[in-house]
Design an enzyme around this catalytic site. Structure first.
Site, PDB file in Angstrom:
ATOM      1  N   GLN A 133       1.672  -3.417  10.980  1.00 47.92           N
ATOM      2  CA  GLN A 133       0.832  -2.212  11.024  1.00 47.92           C
ATOM      3  C   GLN A 133       1.464  -1.109  10.150  1.00 47.92           C
ATOM      4  OE1 GLN A 133       1.475  -3.801  14.436  1.00 47.92           O
ATOM      5  NE2 GLN A 133      -0.156  -5.028  13.573  1.00 47.92           N
TER       6      GLN A 133
ATOM      7  N   GLY B 152      -1.909  -9.017   9.584  1.00 43.56           N
ATOM      8  CA  GLY B 152      -2.320 -10.040   8.619  1.00 43.56           C
ATOM      9  C   GLY B 152      -1.554  -9.762   7.347  1.00 43.56           C
ATOM     10  N   HIS B 153      -0.555 -10.555   7.056  1.00 38.23           N
ATOM     11  CA  HIS B 153       0.292 -10.314   5.890  1.00 38.23           C
ATOM     12  C   HIS B 153       0.013 -11.387   4.846  1.00 38.23           C
ATOM     13  CE1 HIS B 153       3.321  -7.820   8.489  1.00 38.23           C
ATOM     14  NE2 HIS B 153       2.088  -7.382   8.527  1.00 38.23           N
TER      15      HIS B 153
ATOM     16  N   LYS C 173       2.974  -5.187   2.861  1.00 40.79           N
ATOM     17  CA  LYS C 173       4.304  -5.496   3.417  1.00 40.79           C
ATOM     18  C   LYS C 173       4.659  -6.968   3.201  1.00 40.79           C
ATOM     19  CE  LYS C 173       2.747  -4.015   7.363  1.00 40.79           C
ATOM     20  NZ  LYS C 173       1.479  -3.392   6.986  1.00 40.79           N
TER      21      LYS C 173
ATOM     22  N   ASP D 254      -1.727  -2.750   6.180  1.00 35.44           N
ATOM     23  CA  ASP D 254      -2.254  -3.468   5.011  1.00 35.44           C
ATOM     24  C   ASP D 254      -1.771  -2.891   3.680  1.00 35.44           C
ATOM     25  OD1 ASP D 254      -3.681  -5.061   6.766  1.00 35.44           O
ATOM     26  OD2 ASP D 254      -5.435  -3.760   6.691  1.00 35.44           O
TER      27      ASP D 254
END
Ligand code: GDP
Ligand code: IMO
Ligand code: MG
Length: 416
Positions: free
Chosen positions: A220, A40-41, A16, A13
């Site tokens: 990650q 989750g991007h 990225k 988080d």
């Protein structure tokens, strides 16, 4: 040309997605090499938010081809929902035939095991990541390419259910019957057939061309790496730069610039050691100002100060050429900001990560705070103290800062 790599340096988080999206206009191909829909991007463009889990963050750039590599564990159900947000993905999205399937029973196993662990739970995202990778390593997994023959895949999965019946029974998981499973898999064949290919060959062709540029998008972060992270409180894939090679079928010489993504402070979701966590008012304030809630699970992220010891370790592991320092604006308004410059272990000062990371105490250096960095797009327009903070991070982590981010928006980014 060589492929450039974006890699998370902390516990995920870091931002990225924002950086991959910002840089994607300069690339012809954006590739994911590991992880699954635990990622989750988040991307913000002109006030519109996009949350991506499996589709690479190059998708908003109409020119980039997006590749889901062999090292990813793919949940068909999850990516179908994501695909619905975008039109014209055929010819712009490709999924490796060697990527492993992460099916609904993997998530059920993940959640059941977490429940059984009680207060020793890892705090996984519950998305089946560990069980899907475990099946791959145990050589009992199923691959995306097998979706092209649903009848054969169905009988193979039914056999798998039988062979693992005791596990499903102990965990009280009801597996689908043959008819239900076949119908589900047939639906996936229709949906995915146009997207499944040998992505390694595609990537080699792009890398062998002089004018094609490839960007690799890590998921990650380094401290969650299966080997080099805070085991067992980690994810189940190689999140470091070396993992991108096996996860896509390229070699180490194919990698060009490595950019490590770090927040200007630290966060972690789930359990496990976090030396610079701040359980007091400052931690709460970082969480509030940084909107630190997970993109995938909505859980509140634990917050603390920038950990230079962990960052230096991660930078060396990944071979970072530069860091992208994210969320600098979140530190706006603090009268004093801190950096963890070393640890204390049994009364001794150390500058490395010991096995028993949970036993270290952070040693901090304090710096004068600032206001007014939000939305700044030029380094010289940053408050003097913020500029100084960036320089200190470069010095302690022994890595230069090449990018600074001052808001979630694509264009609020300083490229140095
Ligand atoms: P990822 O998993 O590394 O892509 O990061 P996430 O998207 O899970 O979390 C990063 C969060 O920070 C998202 O909500 C982003 O919109 C947000 N973000 C990214 N860069 C910045 C920044 O420079 N400033 C602020 N305030 N928010 C940012
Ligand atoms: P992105 O790509 C933050 C964490 C989980 C848990 C541990 C294991 O958005 O940075 P898993 O479901 O992978 O078995 O959970 O890893 N985790 C993440 N934390 N960002 C992520 O991805 C994460 N993916 C997994 O919270 O602690
Ligand atoms: Mg995330």
């Amino acid at each position: 040309m060589k492929a450039d790599l974006i890699v998370g340096i902390q516990w995920g988080d870091e931002g990225k997605g924002k950086i991959v999206d910002r840089l994607a206009c300069e690339y012809d191909m954006v590739c994911r090499s590991q992880g699954g829909h635990n990622a989750g991007h988040t991307i913000w463009v002109d006030g519109v938010k996009y949350a991506l889990h499996l589709i690479p963050s190059g998708v908003l750039n109409p020119k980039a081809i997006n590749v889901v590599g062999n090292g990813v564990v793919l949940s068909p159900e999850s990516i179908i929902k994501e695909m619905a947000q975008f039109e014209g993905l055929e010819g712009r999205l490709f999924i490796s035939d060697k990527a492993h399937l992460n099916l609904s029973y993997h998530a059920m196993i993940d959640q059941a095991r977490e429940r059984l662990k009680g207060d020793k739970a890892i705090g996984t995202t519950g998305k089946g990541i560990g069980p899907a990778y475990a099946d791959k390593i145990n050589r009992i997994g199923h691959r995306v390419g097998e979706l092209l023959n649903p009848a054969k895949l169905c009988s193979s999965i039914m056999n798998y259910f039988e062979q693992n019946r005791d596990i499903f029974d102990i965990l009280e998981i009801k597996t689908p019957n043959k008819e239900e499973l076949l119908e589900e898999l047939e639906g996936y064949r229709v949906k995915f057939a146009p997207f499944i290919t040998d992505t390694t060959q595609m990537l080699w062709r792009a890398l062998d061309e002089e004018n094609k540029r490839v960007l690799l998008e890590g998921a990650q972060g380094t401290m969650l790496d299966i080997d080099h992270g805070t085991y067992p409180y980690v994810t189940s894939s190689s999140t470091v730069s070396a993992g991108a090679c096996t996860g896509l079928g390229i070699n180490s010489k194919d990698i060009g610039k490595v950019t490590g993504i770090v927040k200007a402070y630290c966060t972690r979701v789930g359990n496990g050691p976090f030396p610079s966590e701040d359980l007091g008012e400052d931690g709460k304030r970082l969480g509030k100002q940084g909107h630190e809630f997970g993109t995938t699970t909505g859980r509140a992220r634990r917050c603390g100060w920038f950990d230079a010891v962990a960052c230096r370790y991660a930078s060396r592991l990944n071979g970072c050429d530069e860091l992208a320092l994210m969320k600098l604006d979140v530190l706006d308004g603090f009268s004093e900001v801190k950096i963890c410059v070393a640890y204390e272990l049994d009364g001794v000062e150390i500058d490395y990560l010991p096995q028993n990371l949970e036993d270290v105490k952070p040693i901090y250096k304090s710096f004068k705070g600032w206001s007014g960095s939000a939305g700044v797009r030029k380094f010289e327009d940053l408050p003097k103290e913020a500029q100084e903070y960036v320089r200190v991070i470069e010095e302690i982590t022994k890595t230069k800062v090449g990018i600074i981010s001052t808001s979630p928006e694509r264009e609020d980014t300083i490229i140095l």
